[in-house]
Design an enzyme around this catalytic site. Sequence first.
Site, PDB file in Angstrom:
ATOM      1  N   ASN A 179     -37.486   2.216  78.782  1.00  0.00           N
ATOM      2  CA  ASN A 179     -36.058   2.366  79.070  1.00  0.00           C
ATOM      3  C   ASN A 179     -35.485   1.199  79.880  1.00  0.00           C
ATOM      4  OD1 ASN A 179     -33.493   4.037  79.866  1.00  0.00           O
ATOM      5  ND2 ASN A 179     -34.459   3.466  81.809  1.00  0.00           N
ATOM      6  N   VAL A 227     -41.233  -5.080  84.663  1.00  0.00           N
ATOM      7  CA  VAL A 227     -41.746  -4.973  83.279  1.00  0.00           C
ATOM      8  C   VAL A 227     -41.997  -6.344  82.643  1.00  0.00           C
ATOM      9  CG1 VAL A 227     -40.809  -2.669  82.723  1.00  0.00           C
ATOM     10  CG2 VAL A 227     -39.417  -4.712  82.251  1.00  0.00           C
ATOM     11  N   SER A 257     -35.460   4.723  88.084  1.00  0.00           N
ATOM     12  CA  SER A 257     -34.769   4.977  89.361  1.00  0.00           C
ATOM     13  C   SER A 257     -33.306   5.374  89.219  1.00  0.00           C
ATOM     14  CB  SER A 257     -34.871   3.727  90.255  1.00  0.00           C
ATOM     15  OG  SER A 257     -34.415   2.593  89.551  1.00  0.00           O
ATOM     16  N   ALA A 273     -29.531  -9.382  70.558  1.00  0.00           N
ATOM     17  CA  ALA A 273     -30.781  -9.914  69.984  1.00  0.00           C
ATOM     18  C   ALA A 273     -31.981  -9.155  70.552  1.00  0.00           C
ATOM     19  CB  ALA A 273     -30.908 -11.409  70.283  1.00  0.00           C
ATOM     20  N   TYR A 276     -28.224  -9.726  74.644  1.00  0.00           N
ATOM     21  CA  TYR A 276     -28.530  -8.288  74.660  1.00  0.00           C
ATOM     22  C   TYR A 276     -28.704  -7.746  73.227  1.00  0.00           C
ATOM     23  CZ  TYR A 276     -27.923  -3.363  76.078  1.00  0.00           C
ATOM     24  OH  TYR A 276     -28.083  -2.014  76.305  1.00  0.00           O
TER      25      TYR A 276
HETATM   26  P1  NDP Z   1     -29.072   1.081  84.757  1.00  0.00           P
HETATM   27  O1  NDP Z   1     -28.609  -0.288  85.091  1.00  0.00           O
HETATM   28  O2  NDP Z   1     -28.327   2.255  85.288  1.00  0.00           O
HETATM   29  O3  NDP Z   1     -30.622   1.243  85.188  1.00  0.00           O
HETATM   30  C1  NDP Z   1     -31.551   0.274  84.767  1.00  0.00           C
HETATM   31  C2  NDP Z   1     -32.935   0.680  85.217  1.00  0.00           C
HETATM   32  O4  NDP Z   1     -33.873  -0.320  84.780  1.00  0.00           O
HETATM   33  C3  NDP Z   1     -33.060   0.751  86.730  1.00  0.00           C
HETATM   34  O5  NDP Z   1     -33.992   1.778  87.042  1.00  0.00           O
HETATM   35  C4  NDP Z   1     -33.656  -0.610  87.078  1.00  0.00           C
HETATM   36  O6  NDP Z   1     -34.385  -0.630  88.298  1.00  0.00           O
HETATM   37  C5  NDP Z   1     -34.599  -0.795  85.910  1.00  0.00           C
HETATM   38  N1  NDP Z   1     -34.973  -2.185  85.676  1.00  0.00           N
HETATM   39  C6  NDP Z   1     -34.179  -3.233  85.371  1.00  0.00           C
HETATM   40  N2  NDP Z   1     -34.913  -4.353  85.224  1.00  0.00           N
HETATM   41  C7  NDP Z   1     -36.203  -4.001  85.445  1.00  0.00           C
HETATM   42  C8  NDP Z   1     -37.440  -4.715  85.458  1.00  0.00           C
HETATM   43  N3  NDP Z   1     -37.498  -6.022  85.195  1.00  0.00           N
HETATM   44  N4  NDP Z   1     -38.572  -4.037  85.713  1.00  0.00           N
HETATM   45  C9  NDP Z   1     -38.524  -2.699  86.002  1.00  0.00           C
HETATM   46  N5  NDP Z   1     -37.404  -1.965  85.997  1.00  0.00           N
HETATM   47  C10 NDP Z   1     -36.261  -2.618  85.728  1.00  0.00           C
HETATM   48  O7  NDP Z   1     -29.143   1.123  83.161  1.00  0.00           O
HETATM   49  P2  NDP Z   1     -28.891   2.320  82.129  1.00  0.00           P
HETATM   50  O8  NDP Z   1     -29.484   3.556  82.629  1.00  0.00           O
HETATM   51  O9  NDP Z   1     -27.474   2.299  81.724  1.00  0.00           O
HETATM   52  O10 NDP Z   1     -29.709   1.767  80.883  1.00  0.00           O
HETATM   53  C11 NDP Z   1     -31.021   2.205  80.573  1.00  0.00           C
HETATM   54  C12 NDP Z   1     -31.368   1.665  79.192  1.00  0.00           C
HETATM   55  O11 NDP Z   1     -30.426   2.154  78.247  1.00  0.00           O
HETATM   56  C13 NDP Z   1     -31.348   0.136  79.098  1.00  0.00           C
HETATM   57  O12 NDP Z   1     -32.389  -0.310  78.285  1.00  0.00           O
HETATM   58  C14 NDP Z   1     -30.010  -0.136  78.443  1.00  0.00           C
HETATM   59  O13 NDP Z   1     -30.014  -1.338  77.728  1.00  0.00           O
HETATM   60  C15 NDP Z   1     -29.875   1.071  77.526  1.00  0.00           C
HETATM   61  N6  NDP Z   1     -28.505   1.365  77.131  1.00  0.00           N
HETATM   62  C16 NDP Z   1     -27.565   1.736  78.065  1.00  0.00           C
HETATM   63  C17 NDP Z   1     -26.266   1.989  77.662  1.00  0.00           C
HETATM   64  C18 NDP Z   1     -25.182   2.403  78.612  1.00  0.00           C
HETATM   65  O14 NDP Z   1     -24.003   2.391  78.212  1.00  0.00           O
HETATM   66  N7  NDP Z   1     -25.493   2.788  79.830  1.00  0.00           N
HETATM   67  C19 NDP Z   1     -25.880   1.853  76.243  1.00  0.00           C
HETATM   68  C20 NDP Z   1     -26.935   1.473  75.373  1.00  0.00           C
HETATM   69  C21 NDP Z   1     -28.194   1.241  75.801  1.00  0.00           C
HETATM   70  P3  NDP Z   1     -33.607  -0.890  89.730  1.00  0.00           P
HETATM   71  O15 NDP Z   1     -32.889   0.396  90.037  1.00  0.00           O
HETATM   72  O16 NDP Z   1     -34.694  -1.136  90.694  1.00  0.00           O
HETATM   73  O17 NDP Z   1     -32.701  -2.046  89.514  1.00  0.00           O
END
Ligand code: NDP
Length: 249
Positions: free
Chosen positions: A91, A65, A15, A158, A156
Amino acid sequence: MDSLKDKVAIVTGGSRGIGRAIVLMLASEGCHVAFNYQKSEEKAKALEKEIKALGVKGKGACVDVKDFDGVKKWIESVKKDFDGLDILVNNAGIVRDKALMLMDPKEWQEVIDTNLTGTFNMARLCIVTFLKQKSGNIVNISSVSGKIGLPRQTNYSASKGGMDTFTKSLAKEVALYNVRVNAVAPGYIETDILENFSDEDKEKLAKIIPLGRMGKPEEVAACVKFLLSEKAQYLTGQIIQMDGGLAIQ
Ligand code: NDP
């Protein structure tokens, strides 16, 4: 995995942020995309429209998830509605940053359950399909935090370190079935996950990143595109650091 055209992909956490960019990259390559989210219903509905406007099937679902049974139902419905499954991008991820001395068990558990167990749930429930059809492609979105460790991120780091070894272990386990498993480990990428960073924090961070800036979600999506492409067909079990040089060793 050849061209992405007419393949079926599942992207978790589509999303917003990086997941959203991956969904749009896949759809613009002609791939049908199912994605999930937890809270952002309106954003998910808008994204569904954007996907369909690109001429492919797209559907968002509110599925946690962390919930094995909920994920199982979702994946079954995607396979039925989209007539197959070729790609999984894990993701969805969260942060709950805090010094260890102040971290409560809930903050530890929520991060491990979302980032690591969520990855297990998704992979466990897709892998049988991939093994049976002798093709499939998994990309996990990890983090440099899982490689180098960062303060106030024991939970995180870990979870992401676990994701990296999960990636390598599964890659070895399924390689002979023509299933590849890789990860992208981003550094700082401009998304909502950095909402607690002030502009000043961001400026300081940019100074310690060799390329002098934070990354963009579309740059991570471009790396995912490469990993899913035929150009990467001899590549498995790798964790690609995409961090502007932040964690060069
Ligand atoms: P955002 O916070 O922008 O988006 C997170 C997404 O994950 C949203 O779509 C959210 O849904 C969804 N989500 C969270 N928890 C759940 C759940 N339990 N079940 C289903 N969906 C879930 O994060 P980013 O885009 O920044 O990060 C994406 C990935 O990249 C993550 O794994 C993060 O750890 C990794 N990452 C990000 C970095 C950064 O600097 N941005 C750096 C390194 C890694 P909803 O919108 O409904 O809350």
